[in-house]
Write an enzyme that holds these catalytic residues in place. Structure first.
Site, PDB file in Angstrom:
ATOM      1  CE1 TYR A  24     -38.416 -14.237   3.832  1.00 26.22           C
ATOM      2  CE2 TYR A  24     -39.796 -12.898   5.598  1.00 26.22           C
ATOM      3  CZ  TYR A  24     -38.392 -13.798   5.060  1.00 26.22           C
ATOM      4  OH  TYR A  24     -37.078 -13.628   5.825  1.00 26.22           O
ATOM      5  CB  THR A  77     -26.503 -19.942   7.749  1.00 26.47           C
ATOM      6  OG1 THR A  77     -27.173 -19.560   9.285  1.00 26.47           O
ATOM      7  CG2 THR A  77     -27.530 -20.783   7.116  1.00 26.47           C
ATOM      8  CG  ASP A 133     -33.512 -24.528  13.938  1.00 22.79           C
ATOM      9  OD1 ASP A 133     -33.633 -25.581  13.203  1.00 22.79           O
ATOM     10  OD2 ASP A 133     -32.865 -23.135  13.709  1.00 22.79           O
ATOM     11  CG  HIS A 176     -33.558 -22.793   6.975  1.00 19.95           C
ATOM     12  ND1 HIS A 176     -31.449 -22.178   6.566  1.00 19.95           N
ATOM     13  CD2 HIS A 176     -33.790 -20.957   6.291  1.00 19.95           C
ATOM     14  CE1 HIS A 176     -31.818 -21.129   6.557  1.00 19.95           C
ATOM     15  NE2 HIS A 176     -33.119 -20.620   6.503  1.00 19.95           N
ATOM     16  CE  LYS A 182     -30.614 -21.092  11.702  1.00 20.23           C
ATOM     17  NZ  LYS A 182     -30.896 -21.238  10.745  1.00 20.23           N
ATOM     18  N   GLY A 225     -37.912 -20.258  16.353  1.00 14.65           N
ATOM     19  CA  GLY A 225     -37.630 -19.040  14.823  1.00 14.65           C
ATOM     20  C   GLY A 225     -39.127 -18.456  15.028  1.00 14.65           C
ATOM     21  NE  ARG A 226     -42.431 -21.029   9.548  1.00 14.18           N
ATOM     22  CZ  ARG A 226     -41.718 -21.540   9.785  1.00 14.18           C
ATOM     23  NH1 ARG A 226     -41.016 -22.223  10.607  1.00 14.18           N
ATOM     24  NH2 ARG A 226     -40.800 -22.268   8.641  1.00 14.18           N
TER      25      ARG A 226
HETATM   26  C1  LIG Z   1     -38.403 -15.398   8.527  1.00 14.02           C
HETATM   27  C2  LIG Z   1     -38.012 -16.611   8.586  1.00 14.02           C
HETATM   28  C3  LIG Z   1     -36.170 -15.725   8.119  1.00 14.02           C
HETATM   29  C4  LIG Z   1     -35.224 -16.243   8.615  1.00 14.02           C
HETATM   30  N1  LIG Z   1     -34.064 -15.854   8.201  1.00 14.02           N
HETATM   31  C5  LIG Z   1     -33.208 -16.917   8.086  1.00 14.02           C
HETATM   32  C6  LIG Z   1     -31.148 -16.149   8.372  1.00 14.02           C
HETATM   33  O1  LIG Z   1     -31.510 -14.229   7.795  1.00 14.02           O
HETATM   34  N2  LIG Z   1     -30.825 -16.982   8.411  1.00 14.02           N
HETATM   35  C7  LIG Z   1     -30.353 -17.905   9.483  1.00 14.02           C
HETATM   36  O2  LIG Z   1     -29.767 -18.819   9.424  1.00 14.02           O
HETATM   37  N3  LIG Z   1     -31.604 -18.437   9.465  1.00 14.02           N
HETATM   38  C8  LIG Z   1     -32.979 -18.003   9.450  1.00 14.02           C
HETATM   39  N4  LIG Z   1     -34.591 -18.837   9.499  1.00 14.02           N
HETATM   40  C9  LIG Z   1     -34.509 -20.480  10.176  1.00 14.02           C
HETATM   41  C10 LIG Z   1     -34.781 -19.512  11.386  1.00 14.02           C
HETATM   42  O3  LIG Z   1     -33.244 -19.275  12.018  1.00 14.02           O
HETATM   43  C11 LIG Z   1     -35.057 -21.352  11.803  1.00 14.02           C
HETATM   44  O4  LIG Z   1     -33.490 -22.028  11.233  1.00 14.02           O
HETATM   45  C12 LIG Z   1     -35.383 -21.736  11.876  1.00 14.02           C
HETATM   46  O5  LIG Z   1     -36.800 -20.939  12.109  1.00 14.02           O
HETATM   47  C13 LIG Z   1     -36.714 -22.475  12.900  1.00 14.02           C
HETATM   48  O6  LIG Z   1     -37.681 -22.686  12.563  1.00 14.02           O
HETATM   49  P1  LIG Z   1     -39.113 -22.424  13.707  1.00 14.02           P
HETATM   50  O7  LIG Z   1     -39.134 -21.227  12.909  1.00 14.02           O
HETATM   51  O8  LIG Z   1     -40.119 -23.549  12.975  1.00 14.02           O
HETATM   52  O9  LIG Z   1     -38.560 -22.300  14.958  1.00 14.02           O
HETATM   53  C14 LIG Z   1     -35.286 -17.729   9.209  1.00 14.02           C
HETATM   54  C15 LIG Z   1     -36.295 -18.483   9.752  1.00 14.02           C
HETATM   55  C16 LIG Z   1     -38.259 -17.615   9.748  1.00 14.02           C
HETATM   56  C17 LIG Z   1     -39.099 -17.910   9.409  1.00 14.02           C
END
Ligand SMILES: Cc1cc2nc3c(=O)[nH]c(=O)nc-3n(C[C@H](O)[C@H](O)[C@H](O)COP(=O)(O)O)c2cc1C
Length: 385
Positions: A28, A160, A314, A283, A259, A337-338
């Protein structure tokens, strides 16, 4: 002699996360959507961009300070909003906030976090918390949520805007991962194969009275990740237009950022609507498998909105050099994020701090090798590829 570090970079932290987390939860977090070409494009985009170093103007001191939203900051790193981070470790979002405070970076709390903003702010008052908003169909409830956020002292809101549909994720369906989380043989096996998580995270939640859920939804609406959200008032309203952004701007007196922007036209519109900044983001390659990547569109967006507008970015940052490339292409700061989620899985609060430190160190090394004394100098670097 110090203890041996559990991980030395993103890849090692990811490997630790993979062995600790149930496969359904790891995938996930880790995986993309459809054929996962966006993930490939993110990685190959960073890898293909190479810099021409200046070695005859060595820099003795590297300055990582960043300026965005009118403030001077120690570093250009920010922890991105990620839904259900509380499933990665027991009290995951509180640990994340503690780590953010220790590293002096902002932490963006997701609407879909498993711990509420009140609980996080109450336990970690020293953290700089931002909030990421997903809009509920019932606007009265959405505006109530805004009041709650403001009462917690949050000054920066990220709306977002890049999820107008539901991304196709075959892995989640196959692994039986979703809300509601339905008991299945696949999931039971998955939990049995990851006893450290099952006992240390799931077990602790159960001992405290039940599985975590979405922290911002009323208890009667989201009881646990195993229960469906049936109340239509709390369905996500994903198609947002200018009228909504104008109304949100009127109601939210703090800083407002959109975002998920990838188009220069949308960026210009965001500032025309009175937004204080944008996050150029795909995202993390999780939503739209054919979308352009931030590195490709950032220069055009920067040209369109001018030098003084705040642009954060990002998606796909696994190394300090990846962050450097986004900063050079026009971003003022970078969300992760990750990377912090894997730090959290690998070693709790300390793992997030380690991950942030390692990324900052890698960025510093990139700048030293390149001959860039500060972040501003990155934009005048010569690039090939
Ligand atoms: C497990 C997970 C859950 C996420 N949930 C949200 C969220 O609830 N709202 C949102 O705007 N972005 C969400 N994102 C996107 C992150 O905010 C971000 O844009 C993205 O993870 C950046 O990429 P990276 O994981 O390669 O750093 C999520 C990302 C992941 C990995």
């Amino acid at each position: 002699m110090g203890l041996r570090a559990l991980f030395l970079d993103f890849e090692e932290a990811r490997a630790r996360a993979k062995s600790f987390l149930p496969r359904a939860l790891f995938e996930y977090i880790d995986r993309g959507t459809e054929g996962e070409q966006a993930l490939v494009a993110l990685r190959s985009g960073f890898d293909a961009r190479r810099v021409v170093p200046h070695v005859l103007r060595p820099v003795s001191q590297i300055d990582l300070s960043a300026r965005y939203l009118g403030d001077q900051r120690r570093s250009p790193l920010i922890i991105a909003p990620t839904a259900l981070a509380g499933l990665v470790r027991f009290d995951g979002e509180v640990l994340m906030a503690r780590a953010a405070a220790a590293a002096q970076v902002p932490f963006v709390v997701s609407t879909q976090s498993s711990t509420s903003i009140e609980a996080i702010a109450g336990q970690v008052p020293q953290a700089e918390l931002w909030f990421q908003l997903y809009v509920w169909r019932d606007r009265t409830q959405t505006w109530k949520l805004l009041d709650r956020i403001a009462r917690c002292g949050v000054e920066t809101l990220l709306l977002t805007v890049d999820t107008p549909g539901s991304p196709k994720k075959v892995h989640n369906a196959r692994n039986g991962f979703g809300v509601p989380l339905k008991p299945s043989l696949t999931l039971s096996l998955d939990l049995a194969l990851h006893p450290r998580w099952t006992v240390g995270v799931m077990g602790r939640y159960l001992a405290q009275g039940g599985l975590p859920s979405y922290g911002h939804y009323p208890g009667s609406v989201a009881k646990a990740v195993t229960a469906a959200i049936r109340d239509e008032r709390f369905a996500l309203d994903m198609v947002l237009d200018n009228a909504f952004i104008a109304e949100l701007r009127r109601r939210w007196s703090g800083r407002l950022l959109l975002k998920g922007i990838l188009s220069a036209g949308d960026a210009v519109q965001a500032f025309e609507e009175g937004c204080d900044g944008i996050v150029v983001s795909s995202h993390g390659g999780r939503n739209h498998d054919s979308a352009a990547q931030p590195l490709e569109v950032l220069p055009g967006i920067r040209r369109a909105v001018g030098t003084s507008a705040t642009i954060l970015a990002d998606s796909g940052v696994q190394r300090g050099s990846d962050a450097a490339k986004l900063l050079a292409a026009g971003a003022d700061a970078v969300l992760l994020g990750r990377a912090p989620l894997y730090g959290l899985a690998a070693d709790g609060e300390g793992g997030v701090v380690t991950m942030l430190d390692q990324l900052a160190e890698e960025l510093r090394a990139f700048m030293a090798f390149t001959g860039a004394p500060d972040l501003g100098a990155l934009s005048s670097c010569q690039w090939v590829g």
